[in-house]
Design a protein around this motif. Structure first.
Motif, PDB file in Angstrom:
ATOM      1  N   ARG A   1      -6.840  -7.539 -11.686  1.00  0.00           N
ATOM      2  CA  ARG A   1      -6.505  -7.089 -11.063  1.00  0.00           C
ATOM      3  C   ARG A   1      -4.512  -7.349 -11.894  1.00  0.00           C
ATOM      4  N   ILE A   2      -3.964  -5.969 -11.813  1.00  0.00           N
ATOM      5  CA  ILE A   2      -3.065  -6.584 -12.978  1.00  0.00           C
ATOM      6  C   ILE A   2      -1.029  -6.497 -11.957  1.00  0.00           C
TER       7      ILE A   2
ATOM      8  N   THR B   1      -5.120 -10.661   1.570  1.00  0.00           N
ATOM      9  CA  THR B   1      -5.476 -10.309  -0.280  1.00  0.00           C
ATOM     10  C   THR B   1      -5.986  -9.200   0.342  1.00  0.00           C
ATOM     11  N   GLU B   2      -6.989  -8.182   1.353  1.00  0.00           N
ATOM     12  CA  GLU B   2      -7.605  -7.533   1.532  1.00  0.00           C
ATOM     13  C   GLU B   2      -6.711  -5.887   0.881  1.00  0.00           C
ATOM     14  N   SER B   3      -5.789  -6.256   1.317  1.00  0.00           N
ATOM     15  CA  SER B   3      -4.737  -4.976   1.745  1.00  0.00           C
ATOM     16  C   SER B   3      -4.017  -4.574   0.450  1.00  0.00           C
ATOM     17  N   VAL B   4      -3.629  -5.509  -0.434  1.00  0.00           N
ATOM     18  CA  VAL B   4      -3.255  -5.706  -1.231  1.00  0.00           C
ATOM     19  C   VAL B   4      -4.845  -4.652  -2.718  1.00  0.00           C
ATOM     20  N   GLU B   5      -5.590  -5.699  -2.579  1.00  0.00           N
ATOM     21  CA  GLU B   5      -6.574  -5.041  -3.474  1.00  0.00           C
ATOM     22  C   GLU B   5      -6.931  -3.625  -3.017  1.00  0.00           C
ATOM     23  N   LEU B   6      -6.563  -3.069  -1.895  1.00  0.00           N
ATOM     24  CA  LEU B   6      -6.833  -1.953  -1.497  1.00  0.00           C
ATOM     25  C   LEU B   6      -5.813  -1.111  -2.035  1.00  0.00           C
ATOM     26  N   LEU B   7      -4.844  -1.285  -2.099  1.00  0.00           N
ATOM     27  CA  LEU B   7      -3.461  -0.885  -2.916  1.00  0.00           C
ATOM     28  C   LEU B   7      -3.760  -0.446  -3.822  1.00  0.00           C
ATOM     29  N   GLU B   8      -4.045  -1.385  -4.343  1.00  0.00           N
ATOM     30  CA  GLU B   8      -4.259  -1.746  -6.048  1.00  0.00           C
ATOM     31  C   GLU B   8      -5.051  -0.468  -6.133  1.00  0.00           C
TER      32      GLU B   8
ATOM     33  N   GLN C   1      -0.441  -7.191  -8.609  1.00  0.00           N
ATOM     34  CA  GLN C   1      -0.680  -7.958  -7.369  1.00  0.00           C
ATOM     35  C   GLN C   1      -0.062  -8.570  -6.966  1.00  0.00           C
ATOM     36  N   ARG C   2       0.902  -9.398  -7.790  1.00  0.00           N
ATOM     37  CA  ARG C   2       2.497  -9.258  -7.614  1.00  0.00           C
ATOM     38  C   ARG C   2       3.060  -8.674  -7.403  1.00  0.00           C
ATOM     39  N   GLU C   3       3.131  -7.950  -8.333  1.00  0.00           N
ATOM     40  CA  GLU C   3       4.353  -6.731  -7.550  1.00  0.00           C
ATOM     41  C   GLU C   3       4.279  -5.416  -6.435  1.00  0.00           C
ATOM     42  N   LEU C   4       2.521  -5.777  -6.378  1.00  0.00           N
ATOM     43  CA  LEU C   4       2.742  -5.126  -5.007  1.00  0.00           C
ATOM     44  C   LEU C   4       2.803  -5.829  -4.250  1.00  0.00           C
ATOM     45  N   ARG C   5       2.892  -6.676  -3.820  1.00  0.00           N
ATOM     46  CA  ARG C   5       2.965  -7.893  -2.724  1.00  0.00           C
ATOM     47  C   ARG C   5       4.490  -7.733  -2.340  1.00  0.00           C
ATOM     48  N   CYS C   6       5.037  -7.904  -3.412  1.00  0.00           N
ATOM     49  CA  CYS C   6       6.723  -7.229  -3.377  1.00  0.00           C
ATOM     50  C   CYS C   6       6.989  -6.440  -2.658  1.00  0.00           C
ATOM     51  N   MET C   7       6.572  -4.766  -3.161  1.00  0.00           N
ATOM     52  CA  MET C   7       7.350  -3.369  -2.410  1.00  0.00           C
ATOM     53  C   MET C   7       6.535  -4.122  -1.657  1.00  0.00           C
ATOM     54  N   MET C   8       5.201  -4.713  -1.231  1.00  0.00           N
ATOM     55  CA  MET C   8       5.020  -4.524   0.589  1.00  0.00           C
ATOM     56  C   MET C   8       5.677  -4.892   1.409  1.00  0.00           C
ATOM     57  N   TYR C   9       6.191  -6.036   1.197  1.00  0.00           N
ATOM     58  CA  TYR C   9       7.362  -6.957   1.517  1.00  0.00           C
ATOM     59  C   TYR C   9       8.936  -6.569   1.686  1.00  0.00           C
ATOM     60  N   GLY C  10       8.409  -5.340   0.659  1.00  0.00           N
ATOM     61  CA  GLY C  10       9.936  -5.191   1.017  1.00  0.00           C
ATOM     62  C   GLY C  10      10.130  -4.226   1.380  1.00  0.00           C
ATOM     63  N   PHE C  11       8.548  -2.992   2.114  1.00  0.00           N
ATOM     64  CA  PHE C  11       8.388  -2.427   3.103  1.00  0.00           C
ATOM     65  C   PHE C  11       8.238  -2.414   4.446  1.00  0.00           C
ATOM     66  N   GLY C  12       8.387  -3.880   4.219  1.00  0.00           N
ATOM     67  CA  GLY C  12       8.090  -3.883   5.562  1.00  0.00           C
ATOM     68  C   GLY C  12       7.542  -5.171   6.316  1.00  0.00           C
ATOM     69  N   ASP C  13       6.036  -5.479   5.494  1.00  0.00           N
ATOM     70  CA  ASP C  13       4.723  -6.226   5.443  1.00  0.00           C
ATOM     71  C   ASP C  13       5.155  -7.230   5.367  1.00  0.00           C
ATOM     72  N   ASP C  14       4.669  -8.642   5.669  1.00  0.00           N
ATOM     73  CA  ASP C  14       4.640  -9.545   5.764  1.00  0.00           C
ATOM     74  C   ASP C  14       5.234 -10.434   4.842  1.00  0.00           C
ATOM     75  N   GLN C  15       5.585 -11.283   4.558  1.00  0.00           N
ATOM     76  CA  GLN C  15       5.895 -11.840   3.286  1.00  0.00           C
ATOM     77  C   GLN C  15       4.460 -12.045   2.252  1.00  0.00           C
ATOM     78  N   ASN C  16       3.826 -12.770   2.368  1.00  0.00           N
ATOM     79  CA  ASN C  16       2.847 -12.593   2.219  1.00  0.00           C
ATOM     80  C   ASN C  16       1.389 -12.092   2.819  1.00  0.00           C
ATOM     81  N   PRO C  17       1.372 -10.977   2.364  1.00  0.00           N
ATOM     82  CA  PRO C  17       0.494  -9.798   3.070  1.00  0.00           C
ATOM     83  C   PRO C  17      -1.391 -10.126   2.733  1.00  0.00           C
TER      84      PRO C  17
END
Length: 146
Positions: free
Chosen positions: A54-55, A75-82, A57-73
């Motif tokens: 998983r390379i 893990t399953e959501s991040v993995e699916l998006l990745e 994850q950090r960037e996707l978490r930041c992007m998800m937060y920037g688009f309105g998700d929780d600050q700590n989304p």
């Protein structure tokens, strides 16, 4: 005993297909694999999605937060998006290799692939323009330095 256990999880539903994959892998007699496993094994050898590195994850978490998700989304959501991002990159790279002349992925090939998608085309154009502007700024800075 339910119908699901009587059929060993092979009734065709999404949840049943996941159970089928799990039961097949535990018995060692593989008769079918999911589409994702076929694509991954076809392009990266025989590897499963659990062992993929998983390379993003950090960037996707930041992007998800920037688009309105929780600050700590989740893990399953991040993995699916990745998984979606990596599969999109594989698909675009494969298509670019098919249309390319030198068996290499070139910027022009990617631009050609997104030419009918105005938002993506505009974003690519903006990023390439910004890249050129940064190159000019670095060059001007280096010249001023010497």
């Amino acid at each position: 005993m339910t119908d699901e256990t009587a059929n060993d999880g092979v009734s065709g539903g999404v949840d049943d297909q996941q159970d089928e994959t799990a039961s097949i892998s535990s018995t060692g007699t593989s008769t079918s694999t999911s589409k994702h496993e076929k694509k991954v094994s076809g392009s990266h050898g025989a590897s499963s999605s659990k062992t993929d590195k998983r390379i993003f994850q950090r960037e996707l978490r930041c992007m998800m937060y920037g688009f309105g998700d929780d600050q700590n989304p989740y893990t399953e959501s991040v993995e699916l998006l990745e998984d979606l991002v990596v599969q999109y990159m594989i698909d675009m790279t494969s298509k670019a290799l098919e249309i390319g002349k030198h068996n290499r992925v070139q910027v022009e090939d990617l631009i050609y692939l997104v030419r009918h998608e105005p938002r993506k085309f505009a974003r690519v154009h903006d990023l390439l323009s910004m890249n050129e502007e940064l190159k000019r700024a670095r060059k001007a800075f280096d010249e001023a330095k010497y």
